[in-house]
Scaffold this motif. Structure first.
Motif, PDB file in Angstrom:
ATOM      1  N   ASN A 129       0.786  -1.232   0.000  1.00 50.18           N
ATOM      2  CA  ASN A 129       0.000   0.000   0.000  1.00 50.18           C
ATOM      3  C   ASN A 129       0.820   1.285   0.000  1.00 50.18           C
ATOM      4  O   ASN A 129       0.257   2.360  -0.150  1.00 50.18           O
ATOM      5  CB  ASN A 129      -0.971  -0.002   1.181  1.00 50.18           C
ATOM      6  CG  ASN A 129      -2.068  -1.022   0.935  1.00 50.18           C
ATOM      7  OD1 ASN A 129      -2.826  -0.904  -0.015  1.00 50.18           O
ATOM      8  ND2 ASN A 129      -2.098  -2.078   1.751  1.00 50.18           N
ATOM      9  N   ARG A 147       2.507   4.294  -1.297  1.00 50.34           N
ATOM     10  CA  ARG A 147       2.271   4.934  -2.596  1.00 50.34           C
ATOM     11  C   ARG A 147       3.486   5.723  -3.098  1.00 50.34           C
ATOM     12  O   ARG A 147       3.623   5.966  -4.277  1.00 50.34           O
ATOM     13  CB  ARG A 147       1.082   5.915  -2.496  1.00 50.34           C
ATOM     14  CG  ARG A 147      -0.149   5.314  -1.878  1.00 50.34           C
ATOM     15  CD  ARG A 147      -0.968   4.543  -2.882  1.00 50.34           C
ATOM     16  NE  ARG A 147      -1.372   5.356  -4.012  1.00 50.34           N
ATOM     17  CZ  ARG A 147      -1.641   4.864  -5.214  1.00 50.34           C
ATOM     18  NH1 ARG A 147      -1.521   3.567  -5.425  1.00 50.34           N
ATOM     19  NH2 ARG A 147      -2.031   5.649  -6.189  1.00 50.34           N
ATOM     20  N   GLU A 148       4.336   6.161  -2.146  1.00 49.13           N
ATOM     21  CA  GLU A 148       5.433   7.065  -2.516  1.00 49.13           C
ATOM     22  C   GLU A 148       6.626   6.332  -3.119  1.00 49.13           C
ATOM     23  O   GLU A 148       7.458   6.939  -3.774  1.00 49.13           O
ATOM     24  CB  GLU A 148       5.918   7.850  -1.279  1.00 49.13           C
ATOM     25  CG  GLU A 148       4.863   8.776  -0.681  1.00 49.13           C
ATOM     26  CD  GLU A 148       4.347   9.750  -1.716  1.00 49.13           C
ATOM     27  OE1 GLU A 148       5.184  10.374  -2.405  1.00 49.13           O
ATOM     28  OE2 GLU A 148       3.110   9.861  -1.868  1.00 49.13           O
ATOM     29  N   GLY A 160       1.719  -1.190  -4.888  1.00 50.53           N
ATOM     30  CA  GLY A 160       0.860  -0.105  -5.387  1.00 50.53           C
ATOM     31  C   GLY A 160       1.686   1.098  -5.833  1.00 50.53           C
ATOM     32  O   GLY A 160       1.356   1.765  -6.825  1.00 50.53           O
ATOM     33  N   GLY A 161       2.782   1.369  -5.093  1.00 48.93           N
ATOM     34  CA  GLY A 161       3.644   2.513  -5.440  1.00 48.93           C
ATOM     35  C   GLY A 161       4.293   2.302  -6.796  1.00 48.93           C
ATOM     36  O   GLY A 161       4.396   3.236  -7.605  1.00 48.93           O
ATOM     37  N   GLU A 186       3.128   0.538  -9.233  1.00 48.98           N
ATOM     38  CA  GLU A 186       2.090   0.709 -10.256  1.00 48.98           C
ATOM     39  C   GLU A 186       1.863   2.200 -10.516  1.00 48.98           C
ATOM     40  O   GLU A 186       1.770   2.639 -11.660  1.00 48.98           O
ATOM     41  CB  GLU A 186       0.798   0.033  -9.789  1.00 48.98           C
ATOM     42  CG  GLU A 186      -0.294   0.147 -10.810  1.00 48.98           C
ATOM     43  CD  GLU A 186      -1.457  -0.811 -10.567  1.00 48.98           C
ATOM     44  OE1 GLU A 186      -1.297  -1.774  -9.788  1.00 48.98           O
ATOM     45  OE2 GLU A 186      -2.515  -0.570 -11.160  1.00 48.98           O
ATOM     46  N   ARG A 187       1.809   2.977  -9.412  1.00 51.28           N
ATOM     47  CA  ARG A 187       1.552   4.418  -9.550  1.00 51.28           C
ATOM     48  C   ARG A 187       2.723   5.103 -10.263  1.00 51.28           C
ATOM     49  O   ARG A 187       2.539   5.898 -11.183  1.00 51.28           O
ATOM     50  CB  ARG A 187       1.367   5.041  -8.159  1.00 51.28           C
ATOM     51  CG  ARG A 187       0.884   6.480  -8.196  1.00 51.28           C
ATOM     52  CD  ARG A 187       0.822   7.079  -6.804  1.00 51.28           C
ATOM     53  NE  ARG A 187       2.143   7.277  -6.224  1.00 51.28           N
ATOM     54  CZ  ARG A 187       2.905   8.333  -6.444  1.00 51.28           C
ATOM     55  NH1 ARG A 187       2.482   9.288  -7.248  1.00 51.28           N
ATOM     56  NH2 ARG A 187       4.083   8.445  -5.882  1.00 51.28           N
ATOM     57  N   ILE A 188       3.958   4.779  -9.864  1.00 44.96           N
ATOM     58  CA  ILE A 188       5.123   5.493 -10.405  1.00 44.96           C
ATOM     59  C   ILE A 188       5.442   5.022 -11.826  1.00 44.96           C
ATOM     60  O   ILE A 188       5.693   5.817 -12.718  1.00 44.96           O
ATOM     61  CB  ILE A 188       6.357   5.309  -9.478  1.00 44.96           C
ATOM     62  CG1 ILE A 188       6.096   6.017  -8.135  1.00 44.96           C
ATOM     63  CG2 ILE A 188       7.619   5.851 -10.134  1.00 44.96           C
ATOM     64  CD1 ILE A 188       7.157   5.781  -7.077  1.00 44.96           C
ATOM     65  N   GLY A 197       3.519   2.833 -13.868  1.00 44.60           N
ATOM     66  CA  GLY A 197       2.389   2.728 -14.786  1.00 44.60           C
ATOM     67  C   GLY A 197       1.978   1.315 -15.181  1.00 44.60           C
ATOM     68  O   GLY A 197       0.984   1.133 -15.888  1.00 44.60           O
ATOM     69  N   SER A 257       0.503  -2.480 -14.301  1.00 43.46           N
ATOM     70  CA  SER A 257      -0.191  -3.249 -13.251  1.00 43.46           C
ATOM     71  C   SER A 257       0.680  -4.475 -12.961  1.00 43.46           C
ATOM     72  O   SER A 257       1.549  -4.832 -13.773  1.00 43.46           O
ATOM     73  CB  SER A 257      -1.566  -3.686 -13.751  1.00 43.46           C
ATOM     74  OG  SER A 257      -1.399  -4.641 -14.779  1.00 43.46           O
ATOM     75  N   ARG A 264       8.781   5.215 -17.712  1.00 45.05           N
ATOM     76  CA  ARG A 264       7.454   4.733 -17.322  1.00 45.05           C
ATOM     77  C   ARG A 264       6.912   3.868 -18.469  1.00 45.05           C
ATOM     78  O   ARG A 264       7.484   3.834 -19.561  1.00 45.05           O
ATOM     79  CB  ARG A 264       6.497   5.917 -17.100  1.00 45.05           C
ATOM     80  CG  ARG A 264       6.906   6.823 -15.957  1.00 45.05           C
ATOM     81  CD  ARG A 264       5.764   7.796 -15.641  1.00 45.05           C
ATOM     82  NE  ARG A 264       6.165   8.740 -14.609  1.00 45.05           N
ATOM     83  CZ  ARG A 264       6.707   9.927 -14.858  1.00 45.05           C
ATOM     84  NH1 ARG A 264       6.917  10.320 -16.100  1.00 45.05           N
ATOM     85  NH2 ARG A 264       7.051  10.723 -13.863  1.00 45.05           N
TER      86      ARG A 264
END
Ligand code: ADP
Length: 372
Positions: free
Chosen positions: A19, A21-22, A39-40, A42-44, A46, A48, A92
């Motif tokens: 979880n 995110r950073e 999750g981080g 995936e966020r950074i 791109g 999944s 990314r």
């Protein structure tokens, strides 16, 4: 959450990692294929986890790094040294680049067999952008300042040339008129003409001094080592006429060598010495130049036996056009000490006066570097 309902600590750890995110936090197998994804990440980045698990981690590197064999080298270093970290460009999923802070840690089991790698990546693009924008602002501001300095100097040079010309014309024709029409003019008319000439001469002096002020650059620069005995001699020889006319006596301590602009320092001595002569009392001027090294500074002084500076003017006189004596006996433009101050300041030093009215003044200036 009730402590009793807390999941097992490994589960808790997994939940936390998933979880965050950073940071992109993920595992690689010993050959560099992605084995877990949070999750981080995936966020950074791109991707999944379904898209990326099983792919080689070199997909995160720009083509030039792949061509240089960087991903494999980083794994090697991590195996050899336990960990590898760096800041660099990464890709990314959509192909855009981001500036990353990366830590790669090799994971071994108890028998020192390589089990894989843990990789933590932080997106530093914001930090980089802020830094770049600050650097750009400083660069722009410096350029603006340099430009306006250059413009000011050019303006001063042109203005002084263009203004000197009409002033020369005024004084020349006033002189001509005075010599041609001498017999036709009464004393008062002659005096009017003299006022005109004096005004023009004064304005010429003012322009010359202002130009000197503009040229006494206020920016710090690299200085060469200069011999202050030689510098003082130069200033004294420029004042020879005034010295003879007033019977001034100038003595000096042996002076040191120091890092300075010799031409500018000669100007400082010349301004201080010519003031010591100009603002003399009834006795012929007796002037002594001395020097003392103290702490982080070396301090020079020019001491005279002149009329002194009134207490209320001792700070003001270093400002542009500021004068403490306006009597006709003491002609001047009030720029000399402002020039000295600008020069001394650009050398990183200070300039000040101590004085006793009617008895004399001592003008001090300091230079920050050690003298010898
Ligand atoms: P100027 O001599 O052209 O007026 P300066 O900037 O050199 O300009 O000096 C500013 C003022 O400081 C002078 O007008 C004078 O009142 C005062 N001053 C400077 N040097 C001395 C000195 N040695 N003795 C007394 N007063 C001085």
């Amino acid at each position: 959450m009730n402590p009793q309902t807390l999941p097992h600590s490994e589960e808790l750890f997994r939940l936390m990692v998933e979880n965050v995110r950073e940071y992109a936090i993920f595992l690689l197998d010993p050959r560099g294929h992605v084995a877990s994804w949070n999750g981080g990440a995936e966020r950074i980045k791109g991707y999944s986890s379904r898209e990326i698990i099983g792919k080689h981690f070199s997909v995160f590197y720009p083509p030039e790094d792949i061509a240089a064999g960087k991903p494999a080298q980083e794994l090697e270093i991590a195996v050899k040294e336990g960990t590898y970290s760096e800041e660099g460009w990464r890709l990314r999923k959509d192909g855009t680049r981001f500036w990353a802070f990366v830590v790669l840690t090799a994971l071994f089991d108890e028998g020192r067999n390589l089990k894989g790698f843990a990789k933590v990546t932080r997106d530093m693009t914001d930090k980089l952008q802020i830094q770049a924008s600050l650097e750009k602002q400083v660069q722009d501001r410096t350029q603006e300042l340099q430009e306006s300095n250059r413009e000011l100097e050019q303006f001063a040079a042109i203005a002084s040339h263009d203004l000197q010309e009409p002033l020369r014309t005024v004084s020349m024709y006033a002189d001509l008129l005075l010599s041609r029409a001498k017999d036709k003019l009464n004393d008062e008319e002659k005096e009017f003409l003299k006022y005109a000439t004096d005004g023009a001469v004064r304005a010429q002096q003012l322009i010359k001094d202002l130009l000197d002020y503009a040229r006494a650059t206020a920016s710090k620069k690299e200085f060469a080592e200069a011999d202050f005995n030689f510098i003082l001699q130069k200033a004294v020889s420029n004042l020879q006429r005034a010295i003879e006319e007033t019977g001034a006596e100038i003595t000096s301590d042996p002076l040191p060598r120091a890092q300075a602009d010799g031409v500018q320092m000669a100007q400082v001595f010349q301004n201080l010495l010519s003031n010591a002569i100009k603002y003399r009392g009834k006795e012929p001027p007796k002037i002594h130049v001395s020097f003392q090294a103290g702490g982080e500074e070396c301090i020079f002084s020019v001491r005279d036996n002149g009329i002194g500076v009134p207490p209320e003017s001792r700070e003001k006189i270093f400002g542009l056009f500021q004068r403490a004596h306006r009597d006709k006996k003491y002609p001047g433009t009030g720029i000399g000490l402002a020039i000295c101050k600008k020069i001394i300041k650009s050398h990183g030093g200070r300039l000040w006066v101590e004085s006793e009215e009617g008895k004399g003044s001592a003008f001090f200036f300091s230079l920050p570097k050690s003298c010898h």
